[in-house]
Design a protein around this motif. Structure first.
Motif, PDB file in Angstrom:
ATOM      1  N   VAL A  63      13.960  -1.970   8.518  1.00 36.20           N
ATOM      2  CA  VAL A  63      13.165  -2.469   9.629  1.00 36.20           C
ATOM      3  C   VAL A  63      13.111  -3.980   9.452  1.00 36.20           C
ATOM      4  CG1 VAL A  63      10.902  -2.506  10.729  1.00 36.20           C
ATOM      5  CG2 VAL A  63      11.803  -0.350   9.810  1.00 36.20           C
ATOM      6  N   PHE A  64      13.499  -4.710  10.501  1.00 37.69           N
ATOM      7  CA  PHE A  64      13.508  -6.163  10.464  1.00 37.69           C
ATOM      8  C   PHE A  64      12.329  -6.686  11.259  1.00 37.69           C
ATOM      9  CE2 PHE A  64      17.884  -4.614  11.447  1.00 37.69           C
ATOM     10  CZ  PHE A  64      18.437  -4.718  10.181  1.00 37.69           C
ATOM     11  N   VAL A  65      11.599  -7.637  10.712  1.00 31.52           N
ATOM     12  CA  VAL A  65      10.570  -8.350  11.468  1.00 31.52           C
ATOM     13  C   VAL A  65      11.126  -9.738  11.724  1.00 31.52           C
ATOM     14  CG1 VAL A  65       8.195  -9.169  11.516  1.00 31.52           C
ATOM     15  CG2 VAL A  65       8.750  -7.028  10.330  1.00 31.52           C
ATOM     16  N   LEU A  66      11.232 -10.107  13.006  1.00 31.38           N
ATOM     17  CA  LEU A  66      11.789 -11.392  13.370  1.00 31.38           C
ATOM     18  C   LEU A  66      10.708 -12.462  13.398  1.00 31.38           C
ATOM     19  CD1 LEU A  66      14.073  -9.478  14.013  1.00 31.38           C
ATOM     20  CD2 LEU A  66      14.465 -10.713  16.112  1.00 31.38           C
ATOM     21  N   ALA A  67      11.134 -13.703  13.488  1.00 32.93           N
ATOM     22  CA  ALA A  67      10.206 -14.837  13.480  1.00 32.93           C
ATOM     23  C   ALA A  67       9.183 -14.758  14.604  1.00 32.93           C
ATOM     24  CB  ALA A  67      10.983 -16.150  13.563  1.00 32.93           C
ATOM     25  N   ASP A  68       9.542 -14.142  15.744  1.00 39.37           N
ATOM     26  CA  ASP A  68       8.609 -14.031  16.861  1.00 39.37           C
ATOM     27  C   ASP A  68       7.668 -12.835  16.724  1.00 39.37           C
ATOM     28  OD1 ASP A  68      10.264 -11.875  17.411  1.00 39.37           O
ATOM     29  OD2 ASP A  68      10.838 -12.550  19.414  1.00 39.37           O
ATOM     30  N   GLY A  69       7.794 -12.071  15.631  1.00 40.13           N
ATOM     31  CA  GLY A  69       6.928 -10.923  15.389  1.00 40.13           C
ATOM     32  C   GLY A  69       7.489  -9.599  15.879  1.00 40.13           C
ATOM     33  N   SER A  70       8.595  -9.629  16.623  1.00 37.41           N
ATOM     34  CA  SER A  70       9.177  -8.371  17.097  1.00 37.41           C
ATOM     35  C   SER A  70       9.775  -7.605  15.920  1.00 37.41           C
ATOM     36  CB  SER A  70      10.239  -8.627  18.170  1.00 37.41           C
ATOM     37  OG  SER A  70      11.306  -9.382  17.663  1.00 37.41           O
TER      38      SER A  70
END
Length: 177
Positions: A125-132
């Motif tokens: 599971v990846f959490v991106l810089a924008d929180g998605s």
């Protein structure tokens, strides 16, 4: 093809081609400008200068009040693009929320990974810089690390592919926030 079979096919093709033209004649909900905006446009038609100025003053004041009360919201193309970028990967109903500006379509996002975890099935599971949050659904294991570059692109049939640090893509889905 025998004539009796061709006739219904031709009729069906004509109906299919005519449907978009008929749909254009009907105004879709949400495409007409708000009454406060239309009032400003209507002021242009007044020929007497003093009456036109009075109309503009009234209608612009009403528009400013409606904007302040959030009854009318004014957005620009950059805001639409940023909003669509934030909604990328979320399945939404087809609504004309942004005035039907399909020319502002987002087909990929580029970001960095700010965090990772493993799902119950062992996929990343990846959490991106924008929180998605995006979950890998198939492909090889990626072992992503925070700070790595990620590109998520639209793929076939409504799916999405992610490339972490320019490695081959893996299929992903966007998780609800």
């Amino acid at each position: 093809m025998p004539i009796p079979v061709r006739l219904p096919l031709c009729a069906a093709a004509l109906v299919a081609l005519a449907a978009p033209a008929l749909a254009k004649d009907k105004e879709e909900p949400g495409t007409a400008p708000p009454a406060t905006y239309q009032a400003v446009l209507d002021c242009q038609k007044i020929t007497d200068a003093a009456a036109r100025l009075a109309c503009f003053d009234r209608s612009v004041t009403a528009m400013a009040d409606a904007t302040q009360k959030k009854d009318v919201v004014v957005i620009d193309r950059a805001t639409i693009r940023e909003t669509k970028r934030g909604l990328f990967g979320i399945s939404l109903p087809r609504i004309k929320l942004f005035g039907g500006n399909d020319d502002v379509e987002v087909n990929q996002i580029e970001s960095t990974i700010s965090g990772t975890s493993s799902a119950k099935d062992g996929m990343s599971v990846f959490v991106l810089a924008d929180g998605s949050r995006w979950k890998q659904t198939d492909g090889r294991y990626t072992y992503p690390k925070p700070g790595q570059k990620i590109v998520v692109k639209r793929a076939a049939l409504g799916s999405f592919m992610a490339n972490v640090n320019d490695q081959p893509g893996v299929r992903v889905i966007r998780l609800p926030d």
